[in-house]
Design an enzyme around this catalytic site. Structure first.
Site, PDB file in Angstrom:
ATOM      1  N   ARG A 304       0.829  -1.204   0.000  1.00  0.00           N
ATOM      2  CA  ARG A 304       0.000   0.000   0.000  1.00  0.00           C
ATOM      3  C   ARG A 304       0.874   1.269   0.000  1.00  0.00           C
ATOM      4  O   ARG A 304       0.472   2.306  -0.523  1.00  0.00           O
ATOM      5  CB  ARG A 304      -1.006   0.011   1.141  1.00  0.00           C
ATOM      6  CG  ARG A 304      -2.170   0.945   0.885  1.00  0.00           C
ATOM      7  CD  ARG A 304      -3.244   0.871   1.959  1.00  0.00           C
ATOM      8  NE  ARG A 304      -4.358  -0.005   1.658  1.00  0.00           N
ATOM      9  CZ  ARG A 304      -5.386   0.299   0.859  1.00  0.00           C
ATOM     10  NH1 ARG A 304      -5.436   1.464   0.255  1.00  0.00           N
ATOM     11  NH2 ARG A 304      -6.351  -0.554   0.647  1.00  0.00           N
ATOM     12  N   GLU A 698     -10.114   5.530   6.756  1.00  0.00           N
ATOM     13  CA  GLU A 698      -8.692   5.843   6.760  1.00  0.00           C
ATOM     14  C   GLU A 698      -8.303   7.168   6.099  1.00  0.00           C
ATOM     15  O   GLU A 698      -7.400   7.849   6.584  1.00  0.00           O
ATOM     16  CB  GLU A 698      -7.912   4.697   6.086  1.00  0.00           C
ATOM     17  CG  GLU A 698      -7.984   3.419   6.875  1.00  0.00           C
ATOM     18  CD  GLU A 698      -7.417   2.240   6.109  1.00  0.00           C
ATOM     19  OE1 GLU A 698      -8.048   1.831   5.113  1.00  0.00           O
ATOM     20  OE2 GLU A 698      -6.354   1.753   6.492  1.00  0.00           O
TER      21      GLU A 698
HETATM   22  N1  LUZ Z   1      -5.651  -4.715   5.455  1.00  0.00           N
HETATM   23  C1  LUZ Z   1      -5.357  -5.568   4.475  1.00  0.00           C
HETATM   24  C2  LUZ Z   1      -5.788  -3.399   5.211  1.00  0.00           C
HETATM   25  O1  LUZ Z   1      -5.217  -6.753   4.748  1.00  0.00           O
HETATM   26  N2  LUZ Z   1      -5.250  -5.116   3.224  1.00  0.00           N
HETATM   27  C3  LUZ Z   1      -5.380  -3.828   2.889  1.00  0.00           C
HETATM   28  O2  LUZ Z   1      -5.271  -3.467   1.738  1.00  0.00           O
HETATM   29  C4  LUZ Z   1      -5.649  -2.921   3.926  1.00  0.00           C
HETATM   30  N3  LUZ Z   1      -5.751  -1.619   3.673  1.00  0.00           N
HETATM   31  C5  LUZ Z   1      -5.979  -0.790   4.667  1.00  0.00           C
HETATM   32  C6  LUZ Z   1      -6.109  -1.286   5.943  1.00  0.00           C
HETATM   33  N4  LUZ Z   1      -6.020  -2.565   6.216  1.00  0.00           N
HETATM   34 MO1  MOS Z   2      -6.958  -1.344   9.149  1.00  0.00          MO
HETATM   35  S1  MOS Z   2      -5.156  -0.431   9.080  1.00  0.00           S
HETATM   36  O1  MOS Z   2      -8.005  -0.833   8.081  1.00  0.00           O
HETATM   37  O2  MOS Z   2      -7.151  -2.550  10.169  1.00  0.00           O
END
Ligand code: LUZ
Ligand code: MOS
Length: 743
Positions: A304, A698
């Protein structure tokens, strides 16, 4: 639509894990953890702990019937250390006693011999030693060499961001109850009920159907309970299975801070090229992620970072490589933004550096490069409904940005011991789990004979208001009063194979599944009763209101033997990603926004106050406006905290120094901005957004990055000798040093 949890929260009636009624014969567990960041275990003297009053059992890696493994993406993390330790706070053994105090006392009697080795704490040092969690990833677009050779200006630099403690108000915890035939029911404070179920099944060596995970709500998660709630739940389950008694394990604050991972610190190198019109012609970066001692979610977080390396900008020639570096810190993990904020900080630092050197406002470069419809992200997705410019312009006009800037200049001319700083922070965040298969969800709806409705989904309520959103979706779709609807706990036997509540996507994914189930029920009722329509609790037939009520209709449907239950599954359409090419269409859509941040720095003390943050945000059509505003305010303040006052510090031996609320400072009401204004963009959300309300969890955190640059600008107004460094957090200590830095 009011928050369905509000009354329970303010009256203290809402149930969290530690409020669940304790069953008779319940035992309490506490964890013995490593005092050392790296070394071989030479001796485990646990007899005194075992013999301590009230102790019923002491479990180590030798008591695991299945696999001693909790790693989700990479299998590199033991539940209990075997013959070496890799971080301070690593679990070594579990004490189970009649009371919690007895369990804790017994832990304190353990004597662990470790032959210490020098811990690796720095990601750049780790990579030199070849300590990578996974192979590096590179994203590329265009040709950076050509881009740089056509650049008029080129700047290089280093950008660094620190860790961040999740500081969920409710610490990690779980309660496991053995049922008949090997079935274990676990209540867990987890964002990922299925992750707990899968991990418990693996460690206990049983099929998943023997593990039931139930979640009422969390007192905060922020990513810290996406993967790292599993450990404690699995320990409780292990003890419950062995001892055939209920076992409860709740971490104290300092245990939690010491044993769990945090936001990943990053250190990065950047190079940016611009033409004479301030268009970015090329950008290169190398990101070094401090992953800690095991993979946990680091590879996904790393990915990410790359996805958000260009933030809201279109950069035609781009090349970035990200390295996940193994160190001897607790495994770092998901944290709101999930690597995105770390990536965005680097491009914003590069722009700030260029702007300062060229003597133009950063805004000139930012605005010149905002992404437009039809532009390509480095990962191949084409920007559609790109609201970057719209958000920028809205913030500009609604808040009169020029006037703010002029006032700040006047203020700074008139004041010598305080200075104001200003920054704009555009944000573009991709909505979907970057791992495509995770973008699915299920819902189960029961209409009971009396017309009341029970709704189950895979969504976990952690204070973000998803329960309210689910009630809103069901109420709107069935066209009945929200008061008829009850949100059930999140339970793996009712809704199986759930993705964690994460990635800002929970309301979208679960809401879409729920909407589908409600539509199916509505259509079934229409079919049964000659094409009736439900409008706001009224039953209409052929365009006329009937005398029948919802309740009467449901009763009749039951007597007619019509099924009043429905389950539905939703998978986000169209998304795909090819890792071998690093190209695809990973996101259902993007959320955009722009924040204007104003700060006043006390140039005698190095302290600062945020005067205001004014935001233009891309909501879509909000399901619950108040909840979304709450998410924006909370995200912003959490981002400001990360950028300014929250400093995770380890000593050279790898021991956490900022290990309590006295040494780790998060924003309170006094450090929150004096005013926060939020203006919605007047645009509907896209189709994959539930009821066209865009994801909100987020993206707002990244508005906080503006706080760093605003402070930096205030420092520049005070000290012409200051050479800007891009090291966050910008603590008062760092500010003071910068204010009096000499060339
Ligand atoms: N968790 C995950 C996340 O496993 N994959 C993601 O792309 C993600 N993005 C934001 C927060 N948690
Ligand atoms: Mo999250 S960082 O969307 O658990």
């Amino acid at each position: 639509m009011k928050n369905v949890d509000a009354a329970g929260h303010v009256t203290g009636k809402s149930l969290y894990l530690d409020d669940l009624p304790v069953i008779e014969r319940t035992l309490h567990a506490a964890v013995i953890d490593s005092p050392c960041a790296r070394g071989k275990i030479t001796a485990l003297h646990l007899d005194e702990s075992r013999a301590a009053p009230g102790v019923v059992a002491l479990l180590t890696c030798r008591d695991i019937p299945g696999e001693n493994e909790v790693g989700g993406i990479v299998h590199d993390e033991p539940l209990f250390a075997v013959d070496e330790v890799d971080f301070c706070g690593q679990p070594i053994a579990l004490v189970v006693a009649e009371t919690e105090a007895q369990a804790r006392h017994a832990c304190s009697l353990a004597k662990i011999g470790i032959a210490p080795e020098t811990p690796l704490l720095d990601p750049r040092e780790a990579i030199q030693k070849g300590e990578l969690i996974v192979p590096p990833r590179t994203f590329e677009l265009g040709d950076t060499q050509a881009g740089f050779s056509s650049s008029t200006h080129i700047f290089e630099g280093v950008a660094e961001t620190g860790g961040q403690e999740h500081l969920y108000i409710e610490t990690q915890g779980a309660y496991a109850v053995p049922m008949e035939s090997g079935h274990i029911r676990i209540s867990s404070s987890t964002q990922g009920p299925t992750a707990v179920q899968r991990t418990a099944a693996r460690v206990l060596g049983v099929p998943m159907h023997l593990i039931e995970v139930d979640v009422t709500r969390l007192g905060g998660g922020f990513g810290g309970k996406e993967d790292q709630a599993s450990h404690w739940a699995v320990m409780a389950a292990l003890a419950a299975r062995k001892l055939r008694r209920p076992v409860k394990l709740v971490l104290h604050r300092m245990d939690d801070m010491r044993m769990t991972g945090k936001r990943h610190p990053y250190t990065s190198d950047f190079k940016i090229g611009l033409d004479e019109n301030y268009k970015i012609t090329a950008f290169e970066a190398d990101y070094y992620q401090n992953a800690g001692a095991a993979a946990d979610l680091s590879p996904a977080v790393l990915e990410r970072t790359l996805f958000h390396a260009t933030n809201s900008y279109y950069i035609p020639n781009f090349r970035a490589t990200a390295y996940s570096c193994r160190t001897n810190l607790p495994p770092n993990t998901a944290f709101r933004g999930f690597g995105g904020p770390q990536g965005m900080f680097v491009i914003e630092a590069a722009i700030a550096k260029a702007a300062i050197a060229l003597g133009v406002p950063a805004a000139t470069i930012q605005e010149a490069n905002l992404i437009n419809n039809g532009d390509e992200f480095p990962y191949g997705q084409i920007a559609k409904q790109a609201n970057a410019r719209r958000a920028w312009k809205t913030a500009d006009t609604v808040y009169c940005a020029e006037k703010i800037e002029a006032e700040i200049s006047r203020y700074n001319e008139a004041h010598t011991t305080t200075k104001k700083g200003f920054a704009r922070m555009p944000v573009c965040f991709g909505i979907s789990f970057t791992k495509t298969p995770m973008n699915q969800a299920r819902a189960l709806v029961h209409i009971y004979q009396d017309g009341s409705v029970g709704v189950s989904t895979g969504a976990v309520e952690m204070g973000q208001g998803v329960n309210t959103k689910m009630v809103a979706v069901a109420a709107q779709t069935l066209s009945i009063n929200p008061g008829r609807i009850k949100l059930e706990t999140t339970n793996t036997t009712r809704v199986a194979n759930t993705s964690p509540s994460a990635a800002s996507a929970t309301a979208d994914l679960n809401g879409k599944a729920l909407e589908k189930a409600c539509i199916a029920l509505k259509n079934r009722l229409a079919k049964e009763f000659d094409g009736i329509e439900i409008r706001n609790e009224e039953i209409w037939l052929n365009g006329k209101k009937t005398s029948q009520t919802w309740q009467e209709m449901i009763e009749t449907a039951y007597l007619n033997r019509v099924s009043l239950s429905e389950s539905a599954h939703y998978a986000t359409p169209l998304i795909h990603y090819d890792k071998t090419k690093e190209k695809g269409h990973p996101f259902a859509y993007h959320v955009y926004g722009t924040a204007l941040v104003t700060v006043t720095v006390d140039c005698v003390r190095g302290s600062y106050e945020f005067d205001s943050v004014k935001i233009a945000h891309d909501f879509g059509d909000p399901l619950c406006d108040q909840i979304d505003r709450g998410q924006i305010e909370g995200g912003l303040v959490q981002g400001l905290g990360w950028m300014t006052m929250e400093e995770v510090l380890y000593n050279p031996e790898g021991k956490l120094l900022s290990n309590a609320l006295s040494t780790y400072k998060i924003p309170d009401i006094y450090s929150a901005p004096k005013t926060i204004e939020i203006t919605p963009l007047e645009v509907s959300g896209p189709k994959p957004a539930i009821k066209k309300s865009k994801a909100v969890g987020e993206p707002p955190l990244m508005y906080g990055l503006g706080g760093f640059f605003a402070i930096q600008n205030a420092i520049r107004a005070f000290n012409p000798d200051y050479t800007p460094q891009f090291t966050a957090p910008m603590t008062p200590e760092r500010v003071l040093l910068a204010l009096y830095e000499k060339e």
